[in-house]
Design an enzyme around this catalytic site. Sequence first.
Site, short mmCIF file in Angstrom:
data_model
loop_
_atom_site.label_atom_id
_atom_site.label_comp_id
_atom_site.label_asym_id
_atom_site.label_seq_id
_atom_site.Cartn_x
_atom_site.Cartn_y
_atom_site.Cartn_z
N HIS A 1 1.73 2.98 2.34
CA HIS A 1 0.98 1.68 2.95
C HIS A 1 0.45 2.02 4.12
O HIS A 1 1.21 2.66 5.02
CB HIS A 1 2.30 0.75 3.40
CG HIS A 1 1.94 -0.46 4.16
ND1 HIS A 1 2.96 -1.18 4.93
CD2 HIS A 1 0.71 -1.35 4.18
CE1 HIS A 1 2.34 -2.13 5.64
NE2 HIS A 1 1.09 -2.24 5.30
N PRO B 1 5.50 -4.82 -1.68
CA PRO B 1 6.62 -3.87 -1.52
C PRO B 1 7.73 -4.65 -0.74
O PRO B 1 7.45 -5.72 -0.11
CB PRO B 1 5.97 -2.64 -0.38
CG PRO B 1 5.09 -3.68 0.18
CD PRO B 1 4.40 -4.52 -0.87
N GLY B 2 9.00 -4.11 -1.03
CA GLY B 2 10.14 -4.61 -0.33
C GLY B 2 10.43 -3.67 1.03
O GLY B 2 9.36 -2.95 1.33
N ALA C 1 7.89 -8.33 1.85
CA ALA C 1 8.98 -9.18 1.97
C ALA C 1 8.52 -10.20 2.88
O ALA C 1 9.12 -11.53 3.19
CB ALA C 1 10.12 -8.39 2.21
N HIS D 1 2.07 -10.17 -0.06
CA HIS D 1 1.84 -8.77 0.03
C HIS D 1 3.19 -7.87 0.41
O HIS D 1 3.09 -6.76 0.66
CB HIS D 1 1.03 -8.36 1.34
CG HIS D 1 1.38 -8.62 2.72
ND1 HIS D 1 2.17 -9.58 3.28
CD2 HIS D 1 1.30 -7.71 3.68
CE1 HIS D 1 2.63 -9.04 4.48
NE2 HIS D 1 1.91 -8.20 4.80
#
Length: 405
Positions: free
Chosen positions: A186, A310-311, A336, A334
Amino acid sequence: MNTSSPAAVDNVRTWTEGVPVEEAARAQIANLAGLPILGGPIAIMPDVHVGKGAVVGSVIPTHGAIIPAAVGVDIGCGMVAVRTTLAAVDLPDSLAAIRAQIERDVPVGIAAHARPALEHATGKRVAPLHARMAGLQSRYDRLRVVQRLGRFDHRRVWNQIGTLGGGNHFIELCLDERERVWVMLHSGSRNVGNRIGEVSIESARRIAERDAVRLPDRDLAWLTEGSPEFDEYVTGLRWAQDYAALNRDAMLHLVLHALSRFFPHAIAISDSAVNCHHNYADVEEHFGRRLWITRKGAVSARDGELGIIPGSMGTRSYIVRGKGNPESFCSCAHGAGRRMSRAEAKRRYSRADLEEQTRGVECRKDKGVLDEIPGAYKDIDQVMADQTDLVEVMHTLKQLVCVKG
């Protein structure tokens, strides 16, 4: 979908039925919903939280205008993920050496490479990256917005390709539901994207003041299509978005090269690669109208399109396929989404909490990343449950290694 507005205003569609939405975010949503440049209802994703001017986790359709602060200063920030030929059984008991190698090969925080990372890289997989970088370099010299950056190290622009940055940016090794190893990361357009965003936000504010535009928040100032400032911004915006995508692919190359030191056969499976922005703007057609769609913390999820949600570190992440829901302008969440500020996370949690919540993940567990503790984020499972009409899950990923800036 929960169609009631979180701020009791019209012009809002929300997917937030099972997640908390703080009052400050509700106020920002109301501010957005009242703007005269909207080309339809704003779409609020389940990971929504307070941002600069506009909430993170929003999809903003505008007609003939863009709000630079809604796009943000990390232009083109997003994700890339790729499956490797590795499986869980190939991995050693300790992953500390692998994390250390990735941290040596990919600069984090404000750091840069001593020289362009792709300069001496070779191989058929690198050739397209060289071509993209050459294209970016030729376009860079023609960007009018660059002339307004003031004192600026232009050499650093190219040395930051293949670097992570800080904050919530990360590089991860994950296992999917079949115990296959993925690389996921990311990041965005680094310092140059930040500076392009900052000067463009200031241009929009200055124009709003000049024209006596009444705004609920000065960071909602916009640039109007057809103006020199708009054209300057859009050219820089598109360049920065391409730069961000190349930055991610360059880092992916560096991470795979780092893995090859331990596993010579750890090549990527090319047809599994996903590279998507979640802070960007583009022209799209929706409901028969040509609109600027700004996704501020949201991912394009057209029918069949792959994306990444993503988390937080220590939880699950998802590779998803879009369902093309027109009500969300074909978008999804996008990530959490934060449920508390960084400062509050540092007040509320301890290093012991961080160690407990990231148990089983090879990552930093010091106070420098305490603000990224999983408890500071919303429940990723509930975020996913609130958007089943937007995406379907293709793969579920669990972190093994997490490198933070």
